[in-house]
Design a protein around this motif. Sequence first.
Motif, PDB file in Angstrom:
ATOM      1  N   ASP A 195      22.842  66.899 -20.532  1.00  0.00           N
ATOM      2  CA  ASP A 195      24.076  66.600 -21.269  1.00  0.00           C
ATOM      3  C   ASP A 195      24.508  65.148 -21.046  1.00  0.00           C
ATOM      4  O   ASP A 195      24.903  64.451 -21.975  1.00  0.00           O
ATOM      5  CB  ASP A 195      25.209  67.538 -20.846  1.00  0.00           C
ATOM      6  CG  ASP A 195      25.010  68.967 -21.323  1.00  0.00           C
ATOM      7  OD1 ASP A 195      24.168  69.181 -22.236  1.00  0.00           O
ATOM      8  OD2 ASP A 195      25.695  69.861 -20.780  1.00  0.00           O
ATOM      9  N   ILE A 196      24.423  64.710 -19.799  1.00  0.00           N
ATOM     10  CA  ILE A 196      24.801  63.325 -19.478  1.00  0.00           C
ATOM     11  C   ILE A 196      23.878  62.352 -20.203  1.00  0.00           C
ATOM     12  O   ILE A 196      24.339  61.346 -20.771  1.00  0.00           O
ATOM     13  CB  ILE A 196      24.777  63.098 -17.951  1.00  0.00           C
ATOM     14  CG1 ILE A 196      25.915  63.877 -17.283  1.00  0.00           C
ATOM     15  CG2 ILE A 196      24.852  61.612 -17.611  1.00  0.00           C
ATOM     16  CD1 ILE A 196      25.845  63.901 -15.765  1.00  0.00           C
ATOM     17  N   GLU A 197      22.599  62.618 -20.213  1.00  0.00           N
ATOM     18  CA  GLU A 197      21.632  61.739 -20.877  1.00  0.00           C
ATOM     19  C   GLU A 197      21.892  61.676 -22.384  1.00  0.00           C
ATOM     20  O   GLU A 197      21.857  60.601 -22.980  1.00  0.00           O
ATOM     21  CB  GLU A 197      20.219  62.264 -20.589  1.00  0.00           C
ATOM     22  CG  GLU A 197      19.125  61.265 -20.374  1.00  0.00           C
ATOM     23  CD  GLU A 197      19.542  59.917 -19.811  1.00  0.00           C
ATOM     24  OE1 GLU A 197      19.383  58.920 -20.536  1.00  0.00           O
ATOM     25  OE2 GLU A 197      20.019  59.830 -18.668  1.00  0.00           O
ATOM     26  N   ARG A 198      22.169  62.826 -22.998  1.00  0.00           N
ATOM     27  CA  ARG A 198      22.480  62.842 -24.439  1.00  0.00           C
ATOM     28  C   ARG A 198      23.773  62.088 -24.733  1.00  0.00           C
ATOM     29  O   ARG A 198      23.869  61.338 -25.705  1.00  0.00           O
ATOM     30  CB  ARG A 198      22.544  64.279 -24.951  1.00  0.00           C
ATOM     31  CG  ARG A 198      21.175  64.953 -25.087  1.00  0.00           C
ATOM     32  CD  ARG A 198      21.273  66.314 -25.762  1.00  0.00           C
ATOM     33  NE  ARG A 198      21.969  67.306 -24.942  1.00  0.00           N
ATOM     34  CZ  ARG A 198      21.427  67.978 -23.930  1.00  0.00           C
ATOM     35  NH1 ARG A 198      20.162  67.771 -23.615  1.00  0.00           N
ATOM     36  NH2 ARG A 198      22.130  68.861 -23.255  1.00  0.00           N
ATOM     37  N   THR A 199      24.763  62.255 -23.865  1.00  0.00           N
ATOM     38  CA  THR A 199      26.031  61.547 -24.038  1.00  0.00           C
ATOM     39  C   THR A 199      25.822  60.044 -23.900  1.00  0.00           C
ATOM     40  O   THR A 199      26.377  59.260 -24.679  1.00  0.00           O
ATOM     41  CB  THR A 199      27.066  62.040 -23.005  1.00  0.00           C
ATOM     42  OG1 THR A 199      27.245  63.449 -23.173  1.00  0.00           O
ATOM     43  CG2 THR A 199      28.398  61.334 -23.171  1.00  0.00           C
ATOM     44  N   ARG A 200      25.022  59.624 -22.933  1.00  0.00           N
ATOM     45  CA  ARG A 200      24.716  58.196 -22.780  1.00  0.00           C
ATOM     46  C   ARG A 200      24.029  57.646 -24.024  1.00  0.00           C
ATOM     47  O   ARG A 200      24.350  56.545 -24.470  1.00  0.00           O
ATOM     48  CB  ARG A 200      23.815  57.966 -21.564  1.00  0.00           C
ATOM     49  CG  ARG A 200      24.526  58.007 -20.264  1.00  0.00           C
ATOM     50  CD  ARG A 200      23.576  57.713 -19.132  1.00  0.00           C
ATOM     51  NE  ARG A 200      24.260  57.800 -17.856  1.00  0.00           N
ATOM     52  CZ  ARG A 200      23.650  57.987 -16.715  1.00  0.00           C
ATOM     53  NH1 ARG A 200      22.333  58.114 -16.658  1.00  0.00           N
ATOM     54  NH2 ARG A 200      24.347  58.041 -15.593  1.00  0.00           N
ATOM     55  N   ALA A 201      23.099  58.404 -24.561  1.00  0.00           N
ATOM     56  CA  ALA A 201      22.380  57.946 -25.763  1.00  0.00           C
ATOM     57  C   ALA A 201      23.337  57.814 -26.942  1.00  0.00           C
ATOM     58  O   ALA A 201      23.278  56.828 -27.694  1.00  0.00           O
ATOM     59  CB  ALA A 201      21.243  58.916 -26.086  1.00  0.00           C
TER      60      ALA A 201
END
Length: 88
Positions: free
Chosen positions: A15-21
């Motif tokens: 979730d954090i990685e998708r939010t960063r992207a």
Amino acid sequence: MGTQDKSSVSQIEGDIERTRARLAATVDELAYRVQPSTLLKRETEAAKTSFYKATRSSDGAIRYEVVGPVVAVVVGLIAIAIIRRARA
């Protein structure tokens, strides 16, 4: 740590990685939108559209009642400039 804890940790990391992207894409889009060349292009297109709408009827014909006075003023200003230059 159980299996459920590991999967929830990996879900949170995902979730954090998708939010960063998504955030990076948003920042890139905002940076593009505020570039002077992009602003100039957008404003130029808006001016062209406004000019076209002001000088054309809905069927695309020139609106002489609008264009005529503008042309007369421009010709008058050119004539004044020529006369002033000739006197100088």
